[in-house]
Structures are given as C-alpha cells and as structure tokens.
Design an enzyme around this catalytic site. Structure first.
Site, PDB file in Angstrom:
ATOM      1  N   LYS A 245       5.803  -7.544  13.427  1.00 38.55           N
ATOM      2  CA  LYS A 245       4.584  -8.686  13.722  1.00 38.55           C
ATOM      3  C   LYS A 245       3.325  -8.809  12.804  1.00 38.55           C
ATOM      4  O   LYS A 245       2.565  -7.185  13.408  1.00 38.55           O
ATOM      5  CB  LYS A 245       4.411  -8.454  15.041  1.00 38.55           C
ATOM      6  CG  LYS A 245       3.852  -9.847  15.820  1.00 38.55           C
ATOM      7  CD  LYS A 245       3.726  -9.647  17.562  1.00 38.55           C
ATOM      8  CE  LYS A 245       3.325 -10.555  17.310  1.00 38.55           C
ATOM      9  NZ  LYS A 245       1.423 -11.725  17.529  1.00 38.55           N
ATOM     10  N   ARG A 250      -0.629 -17.782  11.116  1.00 38.73           N
ATOM     11  CA  ARG A 250       0.778 -18.511  10.962  1.00 38.73           C
ATOM     12  C   ARG A 250       0.416 -19.281   9.978  1.00 38.73           C
ATOM     13  O   ARG A 250      -0.924 -20.200  10.641  1.00 38.73           O
ATOM     14  CB  ARG A 250       1.164 -19.026  12.104  1.00 38.73           C
ATOM     15  CG  ARG A 250       2.548 -19.874  12.012  1.00 38.73           C
ATOM     16  CD  ARG A 250       3.516 -18.478  12.496  1.00 38.73           C
ATOM     17  NE  ARG A 250       4.667 -18.802  12.394  1.00 38.73           N
ATOM     18  CZ  ARG A 250       5.169 -19.358  13.358  1.00 38.73           C
ATOM     19  NH1 ARG A 250       4.869 -18.943  14.682  1.00 38.73           N
ATOM     20  NH2 ARG A 250       6.381 -19.710  13.564  1.00 38.73           N
ATOM     21  N   ARG A 265      -1.928 -23.268  13.151  1.00 41.00           N
ATOM     22  CA  ARG A 265      -1.501 -23.373  13.819  1.00 41.00           C
ATOM     23  C   ARG A 265      -1.300 -24.720  14.964  1.00 41.00           C
ATOM     24  O   ARG A 265      -0.386 -25.446  15.106  1.00 41.00           O
ATOM     25  CB  ARG A 265      -1.546 -22.159  14.945  1.00 41.00           C
ATOM     26  CG  ARG A 265      -0.263 -21.889  15.968  1.00 41.00           C
ATOM     27  CD  ARG A 265       0.191 -20.629  15.964  1.00 41.00           C
ATOM     28  NE  ARG A 265       0.146 -20.643  17.549  1.00 41.00           N
ATOM     29  CZ  ARG A 265       0.141 -19.724  18.379  1.00 41.00           C
ATOM     30  NH1 ARG A 265      -0.110 -18.537  17.696  1.00 41.00           N
ATOM     31  NH2 ARG A 265       0.972 -18.826  19.641  1.00 41.00           N
ATOM     32  N   GLU A 293       2.611 -15.465   7.603  1.00 41.80           N
ATOM     33  CA  GLU A 293       1.500 -15.714   7.901  1.00 41.80           C
ATOM     34  C   GLU A 293       0.444 -14.903   6.760  1.00 41.80           C
ATOM     35  O   GLU A 293       1.228 -14.801   5.928  1.00 41.80           O
ATOM     36  CB  GLU A 293       1.777 -14.298   9.567  1.00 41.80           C
ATOM     37  CG  GLU A 293       0.745 -13.549   9.540  1.00 41.80           C
ATOM     38  CD  GLU A 293       0.688 -14.588  11.490  1.00 41.80           C
ATOM     39  OE1 GLU A 293       1.326 -15.150  11.525  1.00 41.80           O
ATOM     40  OE2 GLU A 293       0.052 -13.538  12.134  1.00 41.80           O
ATOM     41  N   PHE A 332       8.318 -15.718   5.658  1.00 41.82           N
ATOM     42  CA  PHE A 332       9.097 -15.012   7.255  1.00 41.82           C
ATOM     43  C   PHE A 332      10.231 -16.050   6.936  1.00 41.82           C
ATOM     44  O   PHE A 332      11.448 -16.279   7.888  1.00 41.82           O
ATOM     45  CB  PHE A 332       8.804 -14.577   8.289  1.00 41.82           C
ATOM     46  CG  PHE A 332       8.108 -15.025   8.845  1.00 41.82           C
ATOM     47  CD1 PHE A 332       8.313 -16.250  10.426  1.00 41.82           C
ATOM     48  CD2 PHE A 332       6.667 -14.344   8.955  1.00 41.82           C
ATOM     49  CE1 PHE A 332       7.033 -16.601  10.966  1.00 41.82           C
ATOM     50  CE2 PHE A 332       5.632 -14.846   9.871  1.00 41.82           C
ATOM     51  CZ  PHE A 332       6.029 -16.362  10.495  1.00 41.82           C
ATOM     52  N   ARG A 411       8.895 -22.446  22.482  1.00 45.49           N
ATOM     53  CA  ARG A 411       9.317 -20.777  22.548  1.00 45.49           C
ATOM     54  C   ARG A 411      10.454 -20.451  23.461  1.00 45.49           C
ATOM     55  O   ARG A 411      10.841 -20.541  24.413  1.00 45.49           O
ATOM     56  CB  ARG A 411       7.864 -20.573  23.485  1.00 45.49           C
ATOM     57  CG  ARG A 411       7.713 -19.115  23.848  1.00 45.49           C
ATOM     58  CD  ARG A 411       6.230 -18.871  24.335  1.00 45.49           C
ATOM     59  NE  ARG A 411       5.284 -20.225  24.345  1.00 45.49           N
ATOM     60  CZ  ARG A 411       4.350 -19.238  23.544  1.00 45.49           C
ATOM     61  NH1 ARG A 411       4.976 -18.159  22.407  1.00 45.49           N
ATOM     62  NH2 ARG A 411       3.345 -19.957  23.014  1.00 45.49           N
ATOM     63  N   LYS A 417       9.023 -11.383  20.424  1.00 44.81           N
ATOM     64  CA  LYS A 417       8.416 -10.686  20.749  1.00 44.81           C
ATOM     65  C   LYS A 417       8.288  -9.672  21.075  1.00 44.81           C
ATOM     66  O   LYS A 417       8.186  -9.320  22.354  1.00 44.81           O
ATOM     67  CB  LYS A 417       7.142 -11.362  19.922  1.00 44.81           C
ATOM     68  CG  LYS A 417       6.443 -12.096  20.965  1.00 44.81           C
ATOM     69  CD  LYS A 417       4.457 -12.768  20.896  1.00 44.81           C
ATOM     70  CE  LYS A 417       4.584 -13.658  22.381  1.00 44.81           C
ATOM     71  NZ  LYS A 417       3.323 -14.139  21.754  1.00 44.81           N
TER      72      LYS A 417
HETATM   73  P1  AMP Z   1       0.940 -14.099  19.345  1.00 47.07           P
HETATM   74  O1  AMP Z   1       0.027 -14.916  18.995  1.00 47.07           O
HETATM   75  O2  AMP Z   1       1.178 -12.643  20.364  1.00 47.07           O
HETATM   76  O3  AMP Z   1       1.883 -14.526  20.897  1.00 47.07           O
HETATM   77  O4  AMP Z   1       2.847 -14.217  19.127  1.00 47.07           O
HETATM   78  C1  AMP Z   1       3.232 -15.132  18.054  1.00 47.07           C
HETATM   79  C2  AMP Z   1       2.361 -15.076  16.624  1.00 47.07           C
HETATM   80  O5  AMP Z   1       2.862 -14.071  15.872  1.00 47.07           O
HETATM   81  C3  AMP Z   1       3.032 -15.984  16.014  1.00 47.07           C
HETATM   82  O6  AMP Z   1       2.534 -17.373  15.914  1.00 47.07           O
HETATM   83  C4  AMP Z   1       2.857 -15.690  14.315  1.00 47.07           C
HETATM   84  O7  AMP Z   1       0.937 -15.959  14.169  1.00 47.07           O
HETATM   85  C5  AMP Z   1       2.704 -14.148  14.343  1.00 47.07           C
HETATM   86  N1  AMP Z   1       4.169 -13.753  13.270  1.00 47.07           N
HETATM   87  C6  AMP Z   1       3.500 -12.494  12.732  1.00 47.07           C
HETATM   88  N2  AMP Z   1       4.363 -12.118  12.582  1.00 47.07           N
HETATM   89  C7  AMP Z   1       5.535 -13.181  12.964  1.00 47.07           C
HETATM   90  C8  AMP Z   1       6.725 -12.898  12.612  1.00 47.07           C
HETATM   91  N3  AMP Z   1       7.542 -11.938  10.926  1.00 47.07           N
HETATM   92  N4  AMP Z   1       7.590 -13.815  12.243  1.00 47.07           N
HETATM   93  C9  AMP Z   1       7.171 -15.382  13.560  1.00 47.07           C
HETATM   94  N5  AMP Z   1       5.845 -14.785  13.776  1.00 47.07           N
HETATM   95  C10 AMP Z   1       4.982 -13.812  13.280  1.00 47.07           C
END
Ligand code: AMP
Length: 567
Positions: A245, A250, A265, A293, A332, A411, A417
């Site tokens: 991650k 994004r 985003r 990303e 990715f 989602r 995640k």
């Molecule tokens: P969060 O911001 O904690 O809600 O996590 C979601 C975000 O993780 C996504 O919108 C992406 O920007 C980010 N992200 C980072 N690495 C990845 C990955 N390998 N696959 C999908 N999302 C990722």
C-alpha cells in the site's frame, strides 16, 4: 422541451427513487433517436459528453441580460423571485413570452435542437464570441413557449436541475426503459463517459459494443479496511494477491498517441503537476488507461506521503523541484488497452495486460510488484508480508481477489487494505481485567501506558489480540505479579485508575496498533488512541525502552499535518 420539463417537475415532486427511475424510463422510451442522447444527458446536469471537454461558458450575468432583452424581465421582480428560490431557472422561467408574442417564428425546442444550439454556444470563439453567445442564447430563449419549459432550459444551462436525480438513477432508468441488464448499462456507462451514447446503445441492443472513451475518467475502485492482528477471516475462500500500500496519491492515467491525462481521486486532471510521469507515459506506444499511485521517491526508495506534499497541486513545476523531489507512477491495474475495455476481466488478466503495457517503461513508471497469497495463509504470513512492506517504506498491504472484476466507485470486499495509520506504540501494561464471554476467567483486557520521564502515563485500554495460549500464560504471570497493597494504593491515584482494575508490576511491553491519536482527558497522558489493538508481546523489550509521551506528541503532530489530505 415541454415534455422534458413536465417530466422533471414530476420527478422533483416525488421522493421515491423507484418512481424517479420509472418516470425517466417512461420519458426516454418514447424519444426519437435524435432526441434520446441529448435528453439523457440533460438529466445528468451536463449537456455534453464528459469525454468531450466542452463547456458552455455562459455565466449567470449573460443569461439574465439575454432573458431580459428577449422577454423584457422586470429587474425588481426578478430579484424577489431569485431571492426566494435561489435558482436562476425557477426565477426567470415565469417571465417567458412565446415567440409569436414577440413577432418571431421559431421552431419548437426539441432536445436535439437545444443541443445543436448549446454546442454552438460552447464552440463560439474569437473576437465576437461573447456577442455570438448572446445571439444564440436569445434564439434559445425566444424558442421557449411555456414557463416550465423556460425554467428547465435555463437549469440545463446553469448545470443544475435540482430534481434529486443522481447519475446512478439515470443508469437504472436506461436499463428499465429498454429492458436491459443494469450491470451491462453500468459497464457501458463507465466506458463511454457519456450516458447519451449509452442510452442509444441500450435502445439498439449494442451495449456490448460500447468501448472506452479515453480521457473521460472512470470512478476509482476502493478498498475496505481490515484490522491488523485479526484472524483475517475476510481472506477465506478466495485467491488473493498482495500489493504494497503506497503512501502517495491515487491517479488514473489515460494515454492516447497525442494526449496524456492523469485523474486524481476527485477526477480532476492533475497531469500538469507531474511532468516526468506524463513524459514517461507519452513514450509508451498505443492507447491505454491505468490505475495506480503517484509517490515521491529518492533513488529506488519510495518515500512517505509528507515528501510528496511539495508536489501536490503545483501547476508549474520548476526544474529544481523536479530534481529535489521526483515522483514515480506506480501502476497496479490496467483498465483499458486500445479498444479492449478490461473492467470485466479478472484481476489476474488485467495484471498480465498491465505487465505487457509497461514493458520498456522509463524510470518514472513502475509496474507495482505483487505476490500471490497461498490459499489458507495464516496470520504469520500476513504479518511477515506486512512488515516487509513497511520495511520498504510503504503503509501496509492491499489484498486483491485475483478473479474479481474492477468495480468503479465501489468500496467492496474484493480489495482489502491493511495498514497501521501512523506507527505502532510499544507500551507498558500497568493494569489488567477479566474479559467477557469466553474470556471471563482470564485477564485479557489490558490498560497500558507510555513513559513520561521516570513515570508512566496511561494512554489506553485494549482487549487482547493475542492467542489463547498467550493470554493463558500472561494471566498466570499477572496473577503472580500483582502490585502489593501499599504500592497499589499510590498507583491507583497516580495513574488515575479504577478500583476494579488489577494493578500489576509494570514489566510487560506490548505493541499497540491504532487508527488515530486524539487529545483526551480520559487518560493521564492527555491522549487516547482510536481502535487500539494489541499486535504482539514484546518480551525482547524492557519497559525502560517502551515509547515515550514525546513520541506520542510527535505522532500526533505528524497526523495533524496530514489531515485533510486525500490519499
Ligand atoms: P485509504 O486512503 O487508507 O482509504 O486507502 C485507499 C488508498 O490507498 C487508495 O485510494 C490508493 O490511493 C491507495 N493505495 C496505495 N497503494 C495501493 C494499491 N496497491 N492498490 C490500491 N490502492 C492503493
């Protein structure tokens, strides 16, 4: 446009989504081919296909002036109407004067005729553009014959119908109107970026031929959070791969031979902020769309989000900044390649296409490395991978189901995640309590503290995330290491604890994960952790090396600095 306007008025009057869908469907079903595409778009509030990058460029002032010129609008009356409705369409509509009253002979305003005029307004350019726009607006207004019609025509021009109709409902209405599978309509809608074209395809049963419109962004697929240290039940019964991650922003890349877009985003094109990524994408052959990303890098090392901050929302990136804080696009997913729209294909296939697309990519482009997860892999495997991702400087892991399609805007449970928002804290257990249910006979609830000079300051409580064997062993240890009564007396007061908590010798260190740090009067440290979870025992760490209150302050400050930034 009279029938469109009447339909809108009825849609606005009902709160029921099903009824709204059915009203739109009934209206769309009877339209001619020429009217169907523009009328469908009008329902979404944007008269032009998203992929076209066209906008009307007439402001409220031009609309009011032209309407006043055409119909002879009374300024004071308009002021009152506008203040009471807050809506230019609703305020101006009642002033309409049919064309024959004006001594003009105009064709009735059909959706198609309005569209042709709006395209001319949007495309007006050059020295006389503003004059031309006014003439066209006058032609539109003088073609209206009815107050409701004028109201909705102006609402379309100001970009807001205000009838409680989201794009999703229009998609469902298209499916209903032409008796098609809503999933097929949704898929076509993500590809085409134009509901007008989708409505026509639904009518003619050619939805499966709708292909990608490059440079119209597709809503991002999102991941659901899972808690670190759990049994990972969500992973059962499917095959998964894991990605790191990345701690960046994004971005969705659309590349065609003469154009590169990078959508954030919020679906804005941020390509100008990342020229090195644009350049690297431009050098690849063909047309394709990727998901990924953007992260800051130093050499091969991916850096935490705060380094990227210098590059966010920068329109003009200086050569110095490009050198000081380079970024990389870590791809990715592949959403489209040439005419193949890949969203319905399983992830494993999309990844294979991605690898082909990025063969020979320059250094600002990186194919995200991924690893398959063995079926039935236990918490130890997850823990190991997680720590490895952290060691590479990334936030955690994203688990992705290998058979799952790409579901825009959802989602779901196909992407999960796993992260620890900040870092973990190594804390000292100062008191314990019996648990609930199956854990009523063991000391499974811990109160823990960080070091504050030579003292300890309580920061939280957590139910144990340890294994049953560990909990049993620790229960025994705690029973044998209760604080003796005189010491306990002073400790209750000093640590601000309740009498039912059993004070123990402060010798056990546990690693605590959490979502965020908050200021709180609940605990003596002045802070509390949200969703604290015990990750593991740290028998290797003496209490004198547990984390300190200063470190809590540092993490808190870092978190505030990140707040409000969408990653
Ligand atoms: P969060 O911001 O904690 O809600 O996590 C979601 C975000 O993780 C996504 O919108 C992406 O920007 C980010 N992200 C980072 N690495 C990845 C990955 N390998 N696959 C999908 N999302 C990722």
């Amino acid at each position: 446009m009279i029938v469109f306007a009447r339909t809108c008025a009825v849609i606005a009057a009902t709160a029921s989504k099903l009824e709204k869908i059915s009203l739109v469907a009934t209206y769309l079903r009877d339209l001619t081919n020429g009217d169907l595409a523009p009328a469908t778009r009008y329902f979404t509030g944007n008269p032009f296909p998203q992929a076209q990058d066209r906008s009307l460029a007439v402001g409220g002032r031009t609309i009011v002036d032209t309407a006043a010129m055409t119909w002879g609008v009374d300024d004071a009356a308009l002021g009152i109407a506008y203040r009471s409705t807050g809506d230019l369409g609703a305020a101006l509509g009642p002033f309409v004067r049919p064309s024959h009253d004006l001594g003009l002979f105009r064709d009735p305003l059909t959706p198609a005729r309005l569209y042709a005029l709006l395209v001319e307004v949007a495309d007006a350019a050059g020295k006389n553009a503003q004059k031309r726009r006014r003439i066209l607006c006058e032609r539109i207004f003088s073609s209206c014959t009815d107050p409701l019609e004028a109201t909705y025509v102006i609402k379309i021009m100001t970009g807001d119908l205000r009838i409680g109709l989201r794009e999703g409902l229009v998609v469902d209405a298209i499916a209903q109107a032409f008796e098609r599978d809503p999933r097929a309509v949704r898929r076509a809608a993500s590809a085409a970026g134009d509901l007008g074209a989708v409505a026509l395809a639904a009518k003619h049963d050619t939805l499966d031929q709708v292909t990608i419109a490059y440079h119209a962004p597709i809503a991002f697929m999102l991941a659901s959070p899972i808690a670190y240290g759990s049994e990972y039940k969500d992973l059962a019964g499917a095959t998964w791969l894991t990605d790191d991650k990345y701690d960046g922003v994004r971005a969705q890349a659309h590349v065609t031979p003469n154009r590169v877009s990078l959508f954030s985003r919020t679906l804005n094109d941020v390509a100008t902020s990342y020229p090195e990524v644009v350049e690297a994408l431009r050098r690849l052959p063909g047309s394709f769309a990727l998901d990924g990303e953007i992260a800051a890098v130093r050499g091969d090392q991916i850096l935490p989000f705060r380094f990227l901050q210098a590059r966010l929302q920068r329109k003009d990136v200086s050569v110095d900044l490009l050198r000081e804080m380079p970024v990389r696009y870590i791809a990715f997913d592949a959403l489209a390649a040439e005419d193949d729209f890949l969203l319905d294909h399983p992830l494993a296939e999309r990844r294979a296409r991605l690898a082909e697309l990025l063969a020979n990519a320059g250094e600002s482009l990186l194919l995200a490395p991924w690893t398959a997860l063995e079926v039935g892999a236990g918490p130890e495997v997850v823990h190991e991978r997680f720590e490895a991702a952290r060691a590479r400087g990334n936030e955690g892991l994203v688990f992705k189901r290998t058979e799952a399609p790409y579901t825009p805007g959802r989602r779901g449970k196909a992407w999960l995640k796993l992260k620890r928002e900040l870092a973990t804290l190594d804390c000292v257990v100062v008191a314990v309590e019996r648990g609930h249910g199956r854990r009523v006979n063991v000391l499974s609830d811990y109160t823990f503290a960080v070091r504050d000079g030579s003292q300890l300051a309580v920061i939280g409580k957590a139910y144990s995330g340890l294994s049953n064997v560990e909990i049993a062993e620790m229960t025994q240890w705690f029973e044998q290491h209760r604080l003796p009564p005189p010491q306990a007396e002073t400790a209750y007061a000093r640590l601000n604890l309740k009498r039912h908590e059993i004070l123990v010798e402060p010798n056990v260190v546990v690693e605590i994960a959490f979502d965020i740090i908050q200021k709180s009067k609940l605990h003596a440290s002045g802070f509390a952790l949200r969703f604290p979870r015990i990750v593991r025992l740290r028998p290797d760490k003496p209490p004198a090396e547990a984390d300190t209150l200063e470190r809590v302050y540092e993490l808190y400050a870092a978190m505030l600095a990140r707040e409000g930034i969408d990653s």
